[in-house]
Scaffold this active site. Structure first.
Site, mmCIF file in Angstrom:
data_model
loop_
_atom_site.group_PDB
_atom_site.id
_atom_site.type_symbol
_atom_site.label_atom_id
_atom_site.label_comp_id
_atom_site.label_asym_id
_atom_site.label_seq_id
_atom_site.Cartn_x
_atom_site.Cartn_y
_atom_site.Cartn_z
ATOM 1 N N SER A 46 -60.407 -93.988 -16.865
ATOM 2 C CA SER A 46 -59.618 -93.087 -17.794
ATOM 3 C C SER A 46 -59.808 -93.626 -19.186
ATOM 4 O O SER A 46 -59.702 -94.699 -19.366
ATOM 5 C CB SER A 46 -58.210 -93.496 -17.539
ATOM 6 O OG SER A 46 -57.244 -92.629 -18.244
ATOM 7 N N ARG A 82 -50.576 -100.423 -20.932
ATOM 8 C CA ARG A 82 -51.943 -100.926 -20.932
ATOM 9 C C ARG A 82 -52.280 -101.901 -21.731
ATOM 10 O O ARG A 82 -53.259 -102.092 -22.513
ATOM 11 C CB ARG A 82 -52.729 -99.655 -21.263
ATOM 12 C CG ARG A 82 -52.780 -98.413 -20.138
ATOM 13 C CD ARG A 82 -52.953 -98.962 -18.940
ATOM 14 N NE ARG A 82 -52.680 -97.706 -17.920
ATOM 15 C CZ ARG A 82 -51.706 -97.615 -17.159
ATOM 16 N NH1 ARG A 82 -50.937 -98.568 -17.287
ATOM 17 N NH2 ARG A 82 -51.516 -96.748 -16.378
ATOM 18 N N GLU A 88 -58.465 -95.698 -24.074
ATOM 19 C CA GLU A 88 -57.844 -96.799 -23.160
ATOM 20 C C GLU A 88 -59.231 -97.686 -22.910
ATOM 21 O O GLU A 88 -58.884 -98.816 -22.833
ATOM 22 C CB GLU A 88 -57.469 -96.152 -22.005
ATOM 23 C CG GLU A 88 -57.164 -97.000 -21.012
ATOM 24 C CD GLU A 88 -56.293 -96.591 -19.739
ATOM 25 O OE1 GLU A 88 -56.636 -96.926 -18.472
ATOM 26 O OE2 GLU A 88 -55.487 -95.518 -20.010
#
EC number: 1.3.1.98
Length: 316
Positions: free
Chosen positions: A223, A173, A293
């Site tokens: 998420s 990520r 995130e």
């Protein structure tokens, strides 16, 4: 001449909206006003906006489809640039080139129509191509780093550069763009020839899994947490008994504990408070510190009220 008058003169012809609520453009359905919300039609208009902002010392940022972002209730000062009009997608052999504002899911469908495989993992990931590169979006074992051939960016100084996957230093990520301040303009994806029916079956399977496991019927920030090494964030949250845990109008999804969902006119502060509380409670229960995130941008409502005139250099 005020900065606003200068802006309207120098950026004439560009779609600029003043004091525009961000919640209309966010998957969370929360967020205060952006001082200047800009919709460039092409890379040249984008470059003009960035150049003007730099010259006038006005902060600026680019948002993709705001699918993994929370805009605070006090809004965002300066320019917020939405690139959804930069959305051209073309196919050349086994390569797909997509502009930054192209919808990621639609781009995977274009790959399907041309029987190109490698993009199936992204068939249900909301957001833009540029945002997907920015965070190295991934799911079900695939990620953008696996298929990116090259990426054209506008540097923070206004120069256009072409970067390779190596240049982007992809991680979980993460991409180097997060530190460089560059803006993704377009991306080339290297795919492989496949069988239309096989590709479609895989995309249908992944879409079904997503619908089965994720609370897609509610506004959310996607998420909320990165996967801790050796663990799953949702499992840690569930083990701490936090499914259904709620602050204000936002709660931990009963369907997937990794999602914070807006069930009752929640605010950005509700999201932020819930996320922080979940981090603390999981740490207390398991000893593991979850890492966000989702990106949280802008000012709190209390800070914005202290500076009710908005971004100081921009006299309205």
């Amino acid at each position: 001449m005020s900065v606003r008058e200068k802006m309207l003169e120098i950026l004439e012809g560009i779609d600029i909206r003043f004091q525009e609520p961000x919640h209309s453009y966010s998957y969370t359905k929360v967020g205060g006003e952006a001082d200047y919300l800009v919709f460039p039609r092409n890379r040249f208009e984008l470059a003009r906006v960035v150049k003007f902002a730099n010259q006038e010392n006005i902060p600026w940022m680019v948002l993709g489809n705001a699918s993994n972002i929370i805009v605070r209730d006090g809004g965002i000062r300066g320019f917020v640039i939405l690139c959804d009009k930069l959305n051209n997608v073309s196919v050349d052999g086994y390569t797909i080139e997509a502009e930054a504002g192209a919808n990621l899911i639609e781009t995977t469908r274009i790959a399907l129509r041309h029987s190109l495989t490698g993009f199936e993992f992204a068939c249900g990931i909301p957001g833009s191509v540029g945002g997907a590169v920015f965070m190295n979006a991934g799911a079900y074992g695939g990620e953008i780093a696996h298929i990116l051939q090259s990426c054209k960016v506008l540097t923070k100084d206004g120069e256009i550069e072409t970067l390779s996957a190596k240049d982007l230093a992809f991680g979980y990520r993460h991409s180097a763009i997060q530190e460089s301040g560059a803006v993704v303009l377009s991306v080339k994806f290297a795919l492989a020839p496949g069988t239309h029916q096989v590709i479609k079956q895989e995309m249908d399977r992944l879409t079904h899994l997503r619908e089965l496991k994720q609370p897609l019927e509610y506004p959310s920030c996607g998420s909320x947490f990165k996967r801790p090494v050796g663990h799953f964030a949702x499992q840690l949250i569930s083990e701490x008994g936090l499914k259904g845990y709620r602050i204000g109008g936002v709660e931990v999804s009963e369907k997937h504990a990794g999602f914070m969902i807006n069930v009752a006119d929640g605010t950005a502060k509700d999201y932020e408070d819930l996320i922080q509380s979940v981090i603390e409670k999981v740490k207390e229960h398991s000893g593991i510190t979850l890492e966000r995130e989702v990106r949280i941008l802008g000012e709190s409502l209390s800070v914005a009220k202290m500076y009710a005139g908005g971004f100081t250099p921009c006299k309205r």
